[in-house]
Design a protein around this motif. Structure first.
Motif, mmCIF file in Angstrom:
data_model
loop_
_atom_site.group_PDB
_atom_site.id
_atom_site.type_symbol
_atom_site.label_atom_id
_atom_site.label_comp_id
_atom_site.label_asym_id
_atom_site.label_seq_id
_atom_site.Cartn_x
_atom_site.Cartn_y
_atom_site.Cartn_z
ATOM 1 N N LEU A 1 0.829 -1.203 0.000
ATOM 2 C CA LEU A 1 0.000 0.000 0.000
ATOM 3 C C LEU A 1 0.869 1.261 0.000
ATOM 4 O O LEU A 1 0.596 2.216 -0.739
ATOM 5 C CB LEU A 1 -0.915 0.001 1.222
ATOM 6 C CG LEU A 1 -1.838 1.221 1.379
ATOM 7 C CD1 LEU A 1 -2.841 1.274 0.238
ATOM 8 C CD2 LEU A 1 -2.560 1.181 2.721
ATOM 9 N N ILE A 2 1.925 1.256 0.786
ATOM 10 C CA ILE A 2 2.809 2.417 0.846
ATOM 11 C C ILE A 2 3.478 2.635 -0.509
ATOM 12 O O ILE A 2 3.614 3.769 -0.982
ATOM 13 C CB ILE A 2 3.875 2.224 1.938
ATOM 14 C CG1 ILE A 2 3.214 1.952 3.283
ATOM 15 C CG2 ILE A 2 4.762 3.463 2.052
ATOM 16 C CD1 ILE A 2 4.144 1.388 4.324
ATOM 17 N N THR A 3 3.908 1.553 -1.152
ATOM 18 C CA THR A 3 4.540 1.647 -2.472
ATOM 19 C C THR A 3 3.585 2.282 -3.477
ATOM 20 O O THR A 3 3.982 3.116 -4.295
ATOM 21 C CB THR A 3 4.964 0.245 -2.954
ATOM 22 O OG1 THR A 3 5.860 -0.332 -2.004
ATOM 23 C CG2 THR A 3 5.653 0.324 -4.304
ATOM 24 N N ALA A 4 2.308 1.873 -3.417
ATOM 25 C CA ALA A 4 1.307 2.429 -4.335
ATOM 26 C C ALA A 4 1.082 3.916 -4.080
ATOM 27 O O ALA A 4 1.041 4.724 -5.017
ATOM 28 C CB ALA A 4 -0.002 1.660 -4.181
ATOM 29 N N ASP B 1 3.132 5.995 -2.707
ATOM 30 C CA ASP B 1 4.354 6.713 -3.051
ATOM 31 C C ASP B 1 4.463 6.954 -4.553
ATOM 32 O O ASP B 1 5.117 7.897 -4.999
ATOM 33 C CB ASP B 1 5.561 5.916 -2.553
ATOM 34 C CG ASP B 1 6.845 6.716 -2.569
ATOM 35 O OD1 ASP B 1 6.812 7.895 -2.165
ATOM 36 O OD2 ASP B 1 7.889 6.185 -2.985
ATOM 37 N N TYR B 2 3.840 6.090 -5.351
ATOM 38 C CA TYR B 2 3.838 6.274 -6.805
ATOM 39 C C TYR B 2 2.977 7.466 -7.197
ATOM 40 O O TYR B 2 3.279 8.181 -8.151
ATOM 41 C CB TYR B 2 3.312 5.005 -7.479
ATOM 42 C CG TYR B 2 3.406 5.008 -8.988
ATOM 43 C CD1 TYR B 2 4.522 4.479 -9.628
ATOM 44 C CD2 TYR B 2 2.382 5.532 -9.777
ATOM 45 C CE1 TYR B 2 4.615 4.467 -11.011
ATOM 46 C CE2 TYR B 2 2.466 5.518 -11.158
ATOM 47 C CZ TYR B 2 3.586 4.991 -11.775
ATOM 48 O OH TYR B 2 3.672 4.986 -13.145
ATOM 49 N N ILE B 3 1.890 7.664 -6.448
ATOM 50 C CA ILE B 3 0.976 8.770 -6.757
ATOM 51 C C ILE B 3 1.509 10.096 -6.210
ATOM 52 O O ILE B 3 1.555 11.110 -6.897
ATOM 53 C CB ILE B 3 -0.424 8.476 -6.177
ATOM 54 C CG1 ILE B 3 -0.989 7.190 -6.773
ATOM 55 C CG2 ILE B 3 -1.379 9.641 -6.443
ATOM 56 C CD1 ILE B 3 -2.291 6.741 -6.147
ATOM 57 N N VAL B 4 1.884 10.072 -4.944
ATOM 58 C CA VAL B 4 2.380 11.275 -4.271
ATOM 59 C C VAL B 4 3.656 10.899 -3.523
ATOM 60 O O VAL B 4 3.632 9.999 -2.683
ATOM 61 C CB VAL B 4 1.340 11.830 -3.272
ATOM 62 C CG1 VAL B 4 1.889 13.082 -2.603
ATOM 63 C CG2 VAL B 4 0.029 12.128 -3.969
ATOM 64 N N GLY C 1 -1.310 6.546 -15.368
ATOM 65 C CA GLY C 1 -0.601 5.604 -14.522
ATOM 66 C C GLY C 1 -1.033 5.738 -13.074
ATOM 67 O O GLY C 1 -1.204 4.741 -12.363
ATOM 68 N N LYS C 2 -1.235 6.978 -12.645
ATOM 69 C CA LYS C 2 -1.668 7.209 -11.265
ATOM 70 C C LYS C 2 -3.119 6.764 -11.057
ATOM 71 O O LYS C 2 -3.477 6.288 -9.977
ATOM 72 C CB LYS C 2 -1.492 8.682 -10.915
ATOM 73 C CG LYS C 2 -0.023 9.122 -10.952
ATOM 74 C CD LYS C 2 0.176 10.547 -10.480
ATOM 75 C CE LYS C 2 1.661 10.893 -10.465
ATOM 76 N NZ LYS C 2 1.918 12.251 -9.964
ATOM 77 N N VAL C 3 -3.928 6.910 -12.105
ATOM 78 C CA VAL C 3 -5.304 6.413 -12.022
ATOM 79 C C VAL C 3 -5.303 4.891 -11.814
ATOM 80 O O VAL C 3 -6.069 4.353 -11.005
ATOM 81 C CB VAL C 3 -6.093 6.780 -13.292
ATOM 82 C CG1 VAL C 3 -7.450 6.079 -13.307
ATOM 83 C CG2 VAL C 3 -6.274 8.296 -13.390
ATOM 84 N N MET C 4 -4.418 4.211 -12.543
ATOM 85 C CA MET C 4 -4.340 2.756 -12.409
ATOM 86 C C MET C 4 -3.870 2.360 -11.011
ATOM 87 O O MET C 4 -4.316 1.338 -10.462
ATOM 88 C CB MET C 4 -3.380 2.188 -13.468
ATOM 89 C CG MET C 4 -3.235 0.672 -13.437
ATOM 90 S SD MET C 4 -4.820 -0.220 -13.562
ATOM 91 C CE MET C 4 -5.394 0.351 -15.154
ATOM 92 N N ILE C 5 -3.002 3.169 -10.420
ATOM 93 C CA ILE C 5 -2.530 2.865 -9.077
ATOM 94 C C ILE C 5 -3.664 2.946 -8.060
ATOM 95 O O ILE C 5 -3.695 2.195 -7.081
ATOM 96 C CB ILE C 5 -1.383 3.812 -8.673
ATOM 97 C CG1 ILE C 5 -0.149 3.477 -9.497
ATOM 98 C CG2 ILE C 5 -1.045 3.677 -7.199
ATOM 99 C CD1 ILE C 5 0.348 2.059 -9.308
ATOM 100 N N VAL C 6 -4.626 3.830 -8.292
ATOM 101 C CA VAL C 6 -5.792 3.900 -7.398
ATOM 102 C C VAL C 6 -6.551 2.571 -7.437
ATOM 103 O O VAL C 6 -6.955 2.033 -6.399
ATOM 104 C CB VAL C 6 -6.710 5.067 -7.788
ATOM 105 C CG1 VAL C 6 -7.987 5.044 -6.942
ATOM 106 C CG2 VAL C 6 -5.986 6.398 -7.621
ATOM 107 N N GLY D 1 9.696 -0.015 -11.961
ATOM 108 C CA GLY D 1 8.628 0.671 -11.243
ATOM 109 C C GLY D 1 7.419 -0.232 -11.072
ATOM 110 O O GLY D 1 7.516 -1.355 -10.569
ATOM 111 N N ILE D 2 6.257 0.257 -11.503
ATOM 112 C CA ILE D 2 5.011 -0.507 -11.401
ATOM 113 C C ILE D 2 4.522 -0.766 -12.820
ATOM 114 O O ILE D 2 3.921 0.114 -13.462
ATOM 115 C CB ILE D 2 3.967 0.259 -10.559
ATOM 116 C CG1 ILE D 2 4.551 0.517 -9.155
ATOM 117 C CG2 ILE D 2 2.677 -0.524 -10.467
ATOM 118 C CD1 ILE D 2 3.647 1.266 -8.232
#
Length: 471
Positions: free
Chosen positions: A113-116, A118-121, A287-292, A270-271
């Motif tokens: 969860l933290i990794t995800a 951190d990818y966004i913000v 990419g950030k949308v997909m991380i959500v 990365g992811i």
């Protein structure tokens, strides 16, 4: 014997709740991080074939669960099946190993969860603590992961229905993200990206070795069987359906990432799925949308494994295989409070080990899962012989053949993880397995001394209740 002496859980789960619980637990976060490596290792068709074969193998195991779960719809699942078919000691081993499997995967979800996030913000690295397996652990990083564990523990504490509503919502959000990813590849991708088609036998085996961990989750269904409010005949169908849905999902995601981007993008450090989606859409924001969506997958898996682990511990406590406090249900919420608190504490502390070290939890827990699968398959065959008269709302055709094949599947995957196998666990992972086993031995001895006056009749009642006890 009065039923007031035996704690029970509330029947509130609907069909959609159960399907979301199993499917959401199986899918999780793995496809986001590993889909690119599956294509690289085995090729597009090689990876698809590995998941197809893995799904077929899992279905043989799943069929044994499909017969036993509606026959003995009680919290604890594997624990109950093994007690009925193989006896107390085998039941203890089975329950303890499947608990290890669930707790191990749940412990990994905080760092994921933290990794995800951190990818966004970008998360500031504040309060350096230590370095484990090459990863620097910071207090700020740990705090966020622990907060996620605390929130999920609270959701589970206040009732299985609240956990089910959360699971359904997050699963739908994750599925929406996956559907968008597929269509982005189909519309904006290029079939020329779908290479290699097949790499080698060793590459195919590499992907196949990952498959059991990707399907862990359907076995959460028997853990929640006592809380299901559906006809028993439907439990088997939803269990097998969940395996088929997961297999279809993984294969579609393999095709999606192969179409969406060339190897240089999908093999990123990365992811991969997020970066492939951004590439296909031509904008990094996607990419950030997909991380959500990926974060929703993390939460569904995390939530499902908390449900699974706590129900096994509850069943063991209720049967006096663990301290009795684990077998008590909350008077208002009807949840296994002590088990939820214990699992919650473990998942809140797990981020202290950092991201890299917790891969050990995933691999070690996969071993625990396969041990449980083996014990369930043996219990399935034993009960066919010992209790042919047991009411089976769903009865598998050609049961002996299915049971033997399920045992063969479990032994095959056990071989894979042993030192002689191609996917042998490393030293740290064996240390976790053996450490958990040693802790189990301590608890087992304690329970034998603490409850030495408990009769077989009382244990039978505590394990099965009045409806399913034999004597």
């Amino acid at each position: 014997m009065s039923t007031k002496q035996r704690a029970s859980l509330e029947k509130t789960l609907s069909m959609k709740d159960i399907l979301a619980l199993a499917f959401g637990t199986m899918i999780g976060w793995g496809w986001i991080m590993l889909a690119g490596s599956w294509v690289s290792a085995g090729g597009v068709l090689g990876a698809i074939l590995a998941f197809l074969i893995g799904a077929i193998l899992c279905i043989f195991v799943g069929l044994t669960y499909a017969e036993l779960t509606p026959a003995l719809p009680l919290a604890g699942g594997e624990l109950v099946f093994a007690y009925r078919g193989l006896g107390s000691e085998a039941s203890w081993i089975t329950g303890w190993m499947i608990t290890f499997a669930y707790v191990g995967v749940a412990a990994w979800e905080g760092p994921a969860l933290i990794t995800a996030i951190d990818y966004i913000v970008y998360l500031p690295r504040l309060g350096y603590l230590w370095t484990i397996a090459g990863f620097e652990v910071y207090a700020s990083w740990v705090l966020i992961g622990s907060l996620g564990g605390l929130i999920l523990a609270v959701i589970n504490y206040i009732g299985i229905k609240s956990a089910a509503v959360f699971q359904l919502t997050a699963t739908l959000a994750m599925a929406l993200g996956g559907v968008c990813f597929f269509f982005s590849g189909a519309v904006n991708g290029d079939v020329a990206n779908m290479v290699p088609t097949f790499t080698s036998t060793s590459g195919f085996v590499t992907v196949l070795l990952m498959v059991p961990a990707m399907f862990v989750g359907f076995d959460v269904i028997p853990q929640a069987a006592e809380e299901m409010n559906i006809p028993l005949t439907k439990i088997a169908k939803v269990l097998i359906l969940s395996i088929c849905m997961a297999a279809a999902w993984y294969m579609i995601m393999i095709i999606s990432i192969a179409m969406s981007a060339p190897a240089s993008i999908r093999e990123t450090d990365g992811i991969p799925v997020a970066e492939s989606f951004a590439y296909a859409m031509g904008n990094e924001a996607f990419g950030k949308v997909m991380i959500v969506a990926a974060m929703c997958g993390i939460l569904t898996s995390w939530n499902g494994f908390i449900v699974g682990a706590t129900r096994v511990m509850f069943a063991m406590g209720r049967a006096k295989m663990l301290p009795e406090i684990f077998g008590k249900a909350h008077p208002k919420y009807k949840t296994p409070v002590a088990a939820i608190i214990m699992v919650g504490v473990i998942t809140c502390l797990s981020p202290l080990l950092g991201k890299n070290a917790l891969v050990w939890f995933v691999n070690a827990s996969a071993f625990g899962t396969v041990v449980a699968y083996f014990m369930v398959a043996c219990s399935f065959l034993a009960l066919r012989k010992k209790e042919p008269e047991l009411a089976r709302p769903y009865k598998v055709k050609h049961g002996t053949a299915v049971g033997i094949l399920a045992i063969g599947v479990a032994l095959f995957f056990l071989y894979m993880y042993l030192p002689i196998g191609p996917g042998a666990l490393v030293g740290a992972e064996w240390a976790m397995v053996l450490g958990w086993a040693a802790l189990g031995v301590v608890f087992y001895i304690m329970s034998k001394f603490s409850y030495k006056d408990v009769t077989k009749e009382e244990t039978e009642y505590l394990m099965f209740g009045d409806e399913y006890k034999r004597f």
